[in-house]
Design a protein around this motif. Sequence first.
Motif, PDB file in Angstrom:
ATOM      1  N   LEU A   1      -5.346  -7.759  17.153  1.00 32.85           N
ATOM      2  CA  LEU A   1      -4.679  -7.322  18.380  1.00 32.85           C
ATOM      3  C   LEU A   1      -3.817  -6.088  18.111  1.00 32.85           C
ATOM      4  O   LEU A   1      -3.805  -5.133  18.896  1.00 32.85           O
ATOM      5  N   MET A   2      -3.102  -6.084  16.990  1.00 32.52           N
ATOM      6  CA  MET A   2      -2.300  -4.917  16.650  1.00 32.52           C
ATOM      7  C   MET A   2      -3.188  -3.694  16.442  1.00 32.52           C
ATOM      8  O   MET A   2      -2.851  -2.581  16.850  1.00 32.52           O
ATOM      9  N   MET A   3      -4.342  -3.912  15.821  1.00 32.38           N
ATOM     10  CA  MET A   3      -5.261  -2.794  15.600  1.00 32.38           C
ATOM     11  C   MET A   3      -5.865  -2.303  16.913  1.00 32.38           C
ATOM     12  O   MET A   3      -6.190  -1.138  17.061  1.00 32.38           O
ATOM     13  N   LEU A   4      -6.000  -3.224  17.872  1.00 29.58           N
ATOM     14  CA  LEU A   4      -6.527  -2.831  19.178  1.00 29.58           C
ATOM     15  C   LEU A   4      -5.572  -1.830  19.846  1.00 29.58           C
ATOM     16  O   LEU A   4      -5.997  -0.929  20.576  1.00 29.58           O
ATOM     17  N   ALA A   5      -4.284  -1.993  19.568  1.00 34.91           N
ATOM     18  CA  ALA A   5      -3.298  -1.040  20.106  1.00 34.91           C
ATOM     19  C   ALA A   5      -3.538   0.344  19.499  1.00 34.91           C
ATOM     20  O   ALA A   5      -3.519   1.358  20.205  1.00 34.91           O
ATOM     21  N   VAL A   6      -3.817   0.385  18.193  1.00 30.30           N
ATOM     22  CA  VAL A   6      -4.141   1.666  17.545  1.00 30.30           C
ATOM     23  C   VAL A   6      -5.436   2.224  18.148  1.00 30.30           C
ATOM     24  O   VAL A   6      -5.556   3.429  18.411  1.00 30.30           O
ATOM     25  N   ALA A   7      -6.401   1.329  18.394  1.00 29.60           N
ATOM     26  CA  ALA A   7      -7.682   1.757  18.956  1.00 29.60           C
ATOM     27  C   ALA A   7      -7.488   2.388  20.333  1.00 29.60           C
ATOM     28  O   ALA A   7      -8.163   3.358  20.686  1.00 29.60           O
ATOM     29  N   ALA A   8      -6.543   1.842  21.123  1.00 27.89           N
ATOM     30  CA  ALA A   8      -6.296   2.395  22.455  1.00 27.89           C
ATOM     31  C   ALA A   8      -5.767   3.821  22.348  1.00 27.89           C
ATOM     32  O   ALA A   8      -6.152   4.705  23.115  1.00 27.89           O
TER      33      ALA A   8
ATOM     34  N   LEU B   1     -12.872  -2.489   2.421  1.00 25.46           N
ATOM     35  CA  LEU B   1     -11.919  -3.512   2.868  1.00 25.46           C
ATOM     36  C   LEU B   1     -12.190  -4.851   2.186  1.00 25.46           C
ATOM     37  O   LEU B   1     -11.261  -5.563   1.796  1.00 25.46           O
ATOM     38  N   ALA B   2     -13.455  -5.174   2.029  1.00 25.80           N
ATOM     39  CA  ALA B   2     -13.797  -6.444   1.380  1.00 25.80           C
ATOM     40  C   ALA B   2     -13.403  -6.421  -0.095  1.00 25.80           C
ATOM     41  O   ALA B   2     -13.141  -7.466  -0.696  1.00 25.80           O
ATOM     42  N   ALA B   3     -13.369  -5.216  -0.654  1.00 23.27           N
ATOM     43  CA  ALA B   3     -13.038  -5.099  -2.079  1.00 23.27           C
ATOM     44  C   ALA B   3     -11.558  -5.389  -2.319  1.00 23.27           C
ATOM     45  O   ALA B   3     -11.188  -5.825  -3.417  1.00 23.27           O
ATOM     46  N   VAL B   4     -10.708  -5.161  -1.312  1.00 23.23           N
ATOM     47  CA  VAL B   4      -9.258  -5.334  -1.517  1.00 23.23           C
ATOM     48  C   VAL B   4      -8.912  -6.762  -1.979  1.00 23.23           C
ATOM     49  O   VAL B   4      -8.287  -6.928  -3.021  1.00 23.23           O
ATOM     50  N   PRO B   5      -9.312  -7.817  -1.252  1.00 24.15           N
ATOM     51  CA  PRO B   5      -8.979  -9.164  -1.731  1.00 24.15           C
ATOM     52  C   PRO B   5      -9.637  -9.489  -3.068  1.00 24.15           C
ATOM     53  O   PRO B   5      -9.058 -10.220  -3.883  1.00 24.15           O
TER      54      PRO B   5
ATOM     55  N   LEU C   1      -6.043  -0.713   7.489  1.00 24.97           N
ATOM     56  CA  LEU C   1      -6.647  -1.111   8.768  1.00 24.97           C
ATOM     57  C   LEU C   1      -6.470  -0.033   9.832  1.00 24.97           C
ATOM     58  O   LEU C   1      -7.433   0.311  10.516  1.00 24.97           O
ATOM     59  N   PRO C   2      -5.253   0.548   9.990  1.00 22.60           N
ATOM     60  CA  PRO C   2      -5.142   1.636  10.974  1.00 22.60           C
ATOM     61  C   PRO C   2      -6.097   2.785  10.668  1.00 22.60           C
ATOM     62  O   PRO C   2      -6.663   3.399  11.572  1.00 22.60           O
ATOM     63  N   MET C   3      -6.334   3.034   9.382  1.00 25.50           N
ATOM     64  CA  MET C   3      -7.262   4.093   8.999  1.00 25.50           C
ATOM     65  C   MET C   3      -8.675   3.751   9.463  1.00 25.50           C
ATOM     66  O   MET C   3      -9.363   4.573  10.055  1.00 25.50           O
ATOM     67  N   ALA C   4      -9.084   2.527   9.182  1.00 26.27           N
ATOM     68  CA  ALA C   4     -10.433   2.095   9.562  1.00 26.27           C
ATOM     69  C   ALA C   4     -10.613   2.144  11.075  1.00 26.27           C
ATOM     70  O   ALA C   4     -11.695   2.439  11.575  1.00 26.27           O
ATOM     71  N   VAL C   5      -9.528   1.885  11.807  1.00 24.56           N
ATOM     72  CA  VAL C   5      -9.607   1.914  13.270  1.00 24.56           C
ATOM     73  C   VAL C   5      -9.615   3.360  13.764  1.00 24.56           C
ATOM     74  O   VAL C   5     -10.390   3.726  14.655  1.00 24.56           O
TER      75      VAL C   5
END
Lengths: 319, 283
Positions: B184-191, B39-43, B88-92
């Motif tokens: 917060l959006m990722m927290l929804a995926v986490a749920a 993820l850090a590599a992307v930017p 990000l959804p993948m990482a979550v």
Amino acid sequence: MPTSRASAEPPLAISTDVLTKKFSGGQIAVNQVSLRVPVGSVFGFLGPNGSGKTTTIRMLLGLVFATSGDIAVLGEPIPGRGGAALSAVGALVEGPAFHPYLSGQANLRRLDAADLTSSARDSRARVATALERVGLTAAAGKRYRNYSLGMRQRLGIAAALLRPRRLLILDEPTNGLDPQGTREVRHLVAELAADGTTVFVSSHLLSEVEHMCSHVGVMRTGSMVWQGSMRDLGSQQRVRVTVESLDSPLAKSVLADLGLSEITESDGQASAVLGDRPPEQVVAALVAAGVGVRGFSVAKPKLEDIFVQLTGEGFDVSG
Amino acid sequence: MSVAEPLTKPVLAVGGRFLLSEIGMQLRRRRNQLILAVLAAVPVIIGIAVKLTTHDGAGATGGLIGNITNNGIFVAFTALIVVIPIFLPMAVAVVAGETVAGEASLGTLRYLLAVPVGRTRLLLTKFAAMGFWCLLITSVVALAGVIIGVILFPSAHVTLLSGTQATLLGGVGRLVGMVLYAALMMLAVAAIGLFISTLTEVPIAAMAATLTVAIVMQVLVAVPQLHAIHPWLISDHLLNLADLLRDPLRVSGLRDGALLAVGYVVVFGSLAWARFTTKDVTS
């Protein structure tokens, strides 16, 4: 609290009332089991594979929910109130299980951290003590995945001993241990029992149980077929006397005259079940009848024989 | 949960030590470190690519990428927008799928419950640790973006998408807003992941299922005929985070997205709770 009954019975560390577990497949794993484990006892929990021991243990720890019946562990209902009683219970269930990429020490630190009732301050010391108690200090920093089977088992026991416990539930504690380790566990159990800890242990090694336990319970296909103290178990069972004599047919007839049962006779030996007659009477009768007694032995049945009698099938898997 | 007289400690105490231990495990996990590195590599890749392809003076082509050359902080904005639909959804999904199923497959779940860790407390702790993870992954992207941006590009005033300028401090404030919204959006995926994780003892299955749900939502959003259900899909609201780059701030999209995320957390959190507190643990 059943105070009315407590006066009649000794206090119980574990008690279940007609505990039944029916799995969703319709299979009845545990059928109306009423366990009575007195405080301070070392209780051997026996039964062939698949007889419902592990399911019972899982229900005691609140892992599996009973279909019907009640459970009380250290006087507290299970499951209930977040399992308040369980913090005084150490458990080893179906073998050790830890995170493979964490060291033994880190795994114990994690379990210690999860315990709301243990203080953070002496966590390190607690873990060190537990590791030392099972002889794992040297391997404390090693990853769990590199532990041998015996070391894993030791770590499981260390987790059970992380805090002073009033009750230990140990499922096959000597599994995978070398003879030395087996002896150490036996010592440990004896030591804990001497301190007043109740130990509930399931084992396949009947000689172990015979050495360690003050009480036993025997399961068969989901039901409890016998439970009580080892003393009661021994006295209830048939003690066998064997006479060695050149004139074994005569010895046999003497035994028959005394009214003993299940008499057998073979080359130079006659044997029978003693019943409640004292053995010295048998010797006197033999001598009086002029039997030349070369040897006389009184054999208490081994736990293994009793076990086979009770379960009728030895160690085969129950259907 | 019945609130009876306090036995030893408050019934609702969550136990910070356990949460810290969970987070520690998360951070020590080699796989998670790898995810953070990717993820850090992307930017970094975005920054270098833009630097190599734009020549001095030729910049200011407008749009998000063009803005990078005007201000380094835009690397972070761009990177967040790039990673939010899939990375990000993948990482979550990978970490959330493992929460309960991973412990079940190792057998450590039975020992945690026997400690005892109450089932509700276990779920709350796992979910709180997921919250930390969501914030961590979004922050890593933003932080790496800011660092690489400052190194490669000027960092004075920030030209927003609407053309107006904000101060650097204002830009950082907007970045923090984006990080919080993305988390917060990722927290929804986490749920969703947490709930699926209570259904199985196979962590890989839970990870795959969670990721599948995230991807299916992306696909559904891409089908215009399904317009009617779009407002109910998380993925439809992910890119609302670009609204934070507008002046004046358009909050309606952000608000809708945030409300939806909270809704997902409540619904799937409750499902996970209902499932986990009544389940026989036989692993």
